[in-house]
Design an enzyme around this catalytic site. Sequence first.
Site, PDB file in Angstrom:
ATOM      1  N   GLY A  46       0.825  -1.191   0.000  1.00 21.58           N
ATOM      2  CA  GLY A  46       0.000   0.000   0.000  1.00 21.58           C
ATOM      3  C   GLY A  46       0.869   1.253   0.000  1.00 21.58           C
ATOM      4  O   GLY A  46       2.060   1.185   0.342  1.00 21.58           O
ATOM      5  N   LEU A  94       6.912   1.505   4.304  1.00 23.11           N
ATOM      6  CA  LEU A  94       7.932   1.918   3.340  1.00 23.11           C
ATOM      7  C   LEU A  94       8.646   3.199   3.788  1.00 23.11           C
ATOM      8  O   LEU A  94       9.752   3.469   3.337  1.00 23.11           O
ATOM      9  CB  LEU A  94       7.306   2.131   1.958  1.00 23.11           C
ATOM     10  CG  LEU A  94       6.731   0.869   1.284  1.00 23.11           C
ATOM     11  CD1 LEU A  94       5.980   1.237   0.016  1.00 23.11           C
ATOM     12  CD2 LEU A  94       7.828  -0.133   0.990  1.00 23.11           C
ATOM     13  N   HIS A 135      -3.675   1.145   7.767  1.00 20.54           N
ATOM     14  CA  HIS A 135      -2.321   1.706   7.745  1.00 20.54           C
ATOM     15  C   HIS A 135      -2.253   2.923   6.810  1.00 20.54           C
ATOM     16  O   HIS A 135      -1.699   3.968   7.169  1.00 20.54           O
ATOM     17  CB  HIS A 135      -1.347   0.605   7.294  1.00 20.54           C
ATOM     18  CG  HIS A 135       0.086   1.016   7.206  1.00 20.54           C
ATOM     19  ND1 HIS A 135       1.050   0.524   8.064  1.00 20.54           N
ATOM     20  CD2 HIS A 135       0.735   1.876   6.377  1.00 20.54           C
ATOM     21  CE1 HIS A 135       2.223   1.070   7.752  1.00 20.54           C
ATOM     22  NE2 HIS A 135       2.065   1.885   6.733  1.00 20.54           N
ATOM     23  N   GLU A 136      -2.850   2.802   5.612  1.00 19.49           N
ATOM     24  CA  GLU A 136      -2.783   3.910   4.647  1.00 19.49           C
ATOM     25  C   GLU A 136      -3.666   5.081   5.091  1.00 19.49           C
ATOM     26  O   GLU A 136      -3.300   6.245   4.907  1.00 19.49           O
ATOM     27  CB  GLU A 136      -3.185   3.450   3.241  1.00 19.49           C
ATOM     28  CG  GLU A 136      -2.343   2.317   2.654  1.00 19.49           C
ATOM     29  CD  GLU A 136      -0.851   2.453   2.880  1.00 19.49           C
ATOM     30  OE1 GLU A 136      -0.326   3.583   2.884  1.00 19.49           O
ATOM     31  OE2 GLU A 136      -0.190   1.410   3.084  1.00 19.49           O
TER      32      GLU A 136
HETATM   33 NI    NI Z   1       3.379   3.007   5.623  1.00 14.93          NI
END
Ligand code: NI
Length: 173
Positions: A46, A94, A135-136
């Site tokens: 994501g 990320l 999470h996003e």
């Molecule tokens: Ni993240």
Amino acid sequence: MAVLEIRKYPDRILREKTSPVNDFGPSLQRLIDDMIETMYAAPGVGLAANQVGVPKQVMVVDVSTKQQDAPLIVIINPQIVLAEGESASEEGCLSLPDYTTVVKRAERVKVRGLDRHGREIEVEGEGLLARALQHEIDHLNGKLLIDRISRLKREWFKKRYLRQTQQREVVKS
Ligand code: NI
């Protein structure tokens, strides 16, 4: 399409609240395509727009694994309208390379938003998909997974993480 640079903690844009999208023209379409390419290149499950430096409410998710295919999901202006159950599982980001931690989240969620052309959509998910959606959406609200762990773990993270990253960078250069 282009692979965009992913902003890393402690970049301030990750802490900014993103603004709703109301223009579904070519620049939004390009942003979405670039985010999809960036997510797959990373690779990640994501990506939120502020992770590539654009403080807008745009997110992409694809929780496909080698074993199981999943749809590519694009949601604009997402909102969680239902959250049920609880699950604790290892999670990474990320924007926080080389860091994973166990995060408690709802087991099932329903998210309401718009697709890339501005049409209303609803996405329901459980397990990994529910986790990625939450999470996003956290990203779009300026939240990171380190905000969802205990204070003790967070303090450990702050003390150790940046020092480790700096050391890694020294080694690389
Ligand atoms: Ni993240």
